[in-house]
Scaffold this motif. Structure first.
Motif: not given
Length: 400
Positions: A43, A45, A383, A385-388, A390-391, A394, A400
């Motif tokens: 991810v 961040t 996996i 995640i570009e936009d941290g 949003t983790l 999820k 996920l």
């Protein structure tokens, strides 16, 4: 269902030559984390347009988009200290640091950004001396914890491009000094106030680094963070020794739990943090807890390979293992997210914007495989995640 984030600040790293081109997470003995049958991924961040500070990164891990809510680091710390900021106030982080003793400040070197991790009691005496000498209707200094303190500037300025002291360890400070005359003047004058202070005289006799100057950075205005319960539907708490993390939690309407002996270092009170986490989840009715452990980051800033390995191992042994056991023994379903906020590579001794590995475990729906938690294995999981920010949703919503 209880939700736990175990945040090992700065524990991600890059391959280290002395470790056979492996990372800290590759070699640290962490059977409890590795033994959790969960999913791993990577991810990001820290958005590309922001600096990789713990402020930006921890906001993202807590589910807040820093591009929308970030107003600076020090305002979050000011909230933790209990400072009531006006809309026109600017808060600035005030480190107690150790500089070399050249007569010209521009030729001094940043020997130690934490002044030997000075004790809070010693630091309070020094900040009191600074406030008495430099404080006025425009500037007011407030004591915090260890080397981390706060300056409030009435009707102050932002956009000063101030440099964090941990980014310039062992460097001559001249090119990193502030261009703002007022801020420069405070830093320059502080040296004469502190260099012969009795606290520092005693520290030098004891072979410790003196806190002989303040260093100002991380300025910002009053924070604006959405209420965590309103955002997630979960009652939450934060457990940390660091004012920044406490401030984020308080600004979000979360409970900030103080633990006696929690230092933000390798030798923090792990048992106290564990007991606080158990109590808040099993007795006090909180659904979510954010357990922040600063040790790996501090060791990374000092280039301390063995210390950083030990910090990760202590998180595994003293927090992850026993907390999972306590929750299972209590018959409580739980989900645990294990991750750093950002890397603090040994080779650079400062923060990086590199993506970081995470691991998610669910006690009532184990999936994935038992595998060493590391940067390489997390990247293999596919996996990303570009936009941290949003983790967290999820993680909470199991998407996920």
């Amino acid at each position: 269902m209880k939700y736990i984030v175990v945040l090992g600040d700065g524990m991600a790293d890059r391959d280290i030559k002395e470790l056979g081109n492996k990372t800290i997470l590759d070699v640290a003995k962490k059977p409890n984390i590795d033994g959790l049958k969960g999913i791993m991924g990577m991810v990001k961040t820290v958005p590309d347009t922001l600096k990789p500070g713990s402020d930006v990164a921890n906001l993202a891990v807590m589910g807040y988009n820093p591009l929308e809510c970030y107003t600076g680091r020090s305002p979050l710390e000011a909230v933790s200290i209990g400072i009531k900021m006006k809309d026109s106030d600017v808060a600035i982080r005030c480190n107690l640091v150790t500089l070399s003793d050249e007569e010209d400040i521009k030729k001094r070197k940043m020997i130690d950004y934490s002044a030997g991790e000075i004790s809070t009691d010693e630091a309070k005496e020094l900040i009191k001396a600074v406030e008495e000498a430099l404080g006025d209707s425009e500037f007011k200094f407030y004591p915090g914890i260890s080397y981390r303190h706060c300056l409030i500037w009435d009707k102050g300025q932002t956009g000063l491009n101030l440099t964090p002291p941990h980014d310039i360890s062992d460097r001559v400070v001249g090119e990193y000094l502030p261009n703002n005359d007022k801020i420069f003047n405070l830093m320059e004058r502080s040296y004469d106030i502190l260099k012969n202070h009795p606290v520092n005289t005693k520290r030098i006799k004891e072979g410790k680094n003196p806190a002989n100057s303040i260093w100002l950075w991380g300025e910002g205005t009053k924070p604006r963070i959405e209420n965590f319960y309103k955002k997630t539907g979960l009652k939450g708490a934060v457990i940390s020794a660091v004012d920044l993390i406490k401030g984020i939690g308080i600004s979000a309407g979360m409970e900030s739990i103080d633990v006696e002996g929690a230092t933000g270092t390798l030798d923090t009170n792990y048992k106290g943090k564990l007991e606080a986490a158990k109590k808040t989840l099993l007795k006090d009715g909180n659904d979510f807890v954010y357990i922040h452990l600063e040790g790996p980051d501090e060791c990374g800033h000092h280039g301390d390979i063995e210390g950083k390995i030990l910090a990760v191992e202590r998180i595994d042994k003293n927090i992850v293992g026993p907390l999972c056991k306590e929750l299972r023994d209590a018959g409580e379903d739980f989900a645990m997210l294990i991750m750093p906020d950002h890397p603090t590579p040994i080779e650079t001794k400062t923060h990086s914007s590199d993506p970081i590995p995470f691991k998610i475990y669910r006690s009532n729906a184990e999936k994935g495989s038992v595998e060493v938690y590391s940067e390489k294995n997390a990247a293999k999981g596919g996996i990303f995640i570009e936009d941290g920010y949003t983790l967290l949703s999820k993680f909470i919503n199991n998407t996920l």
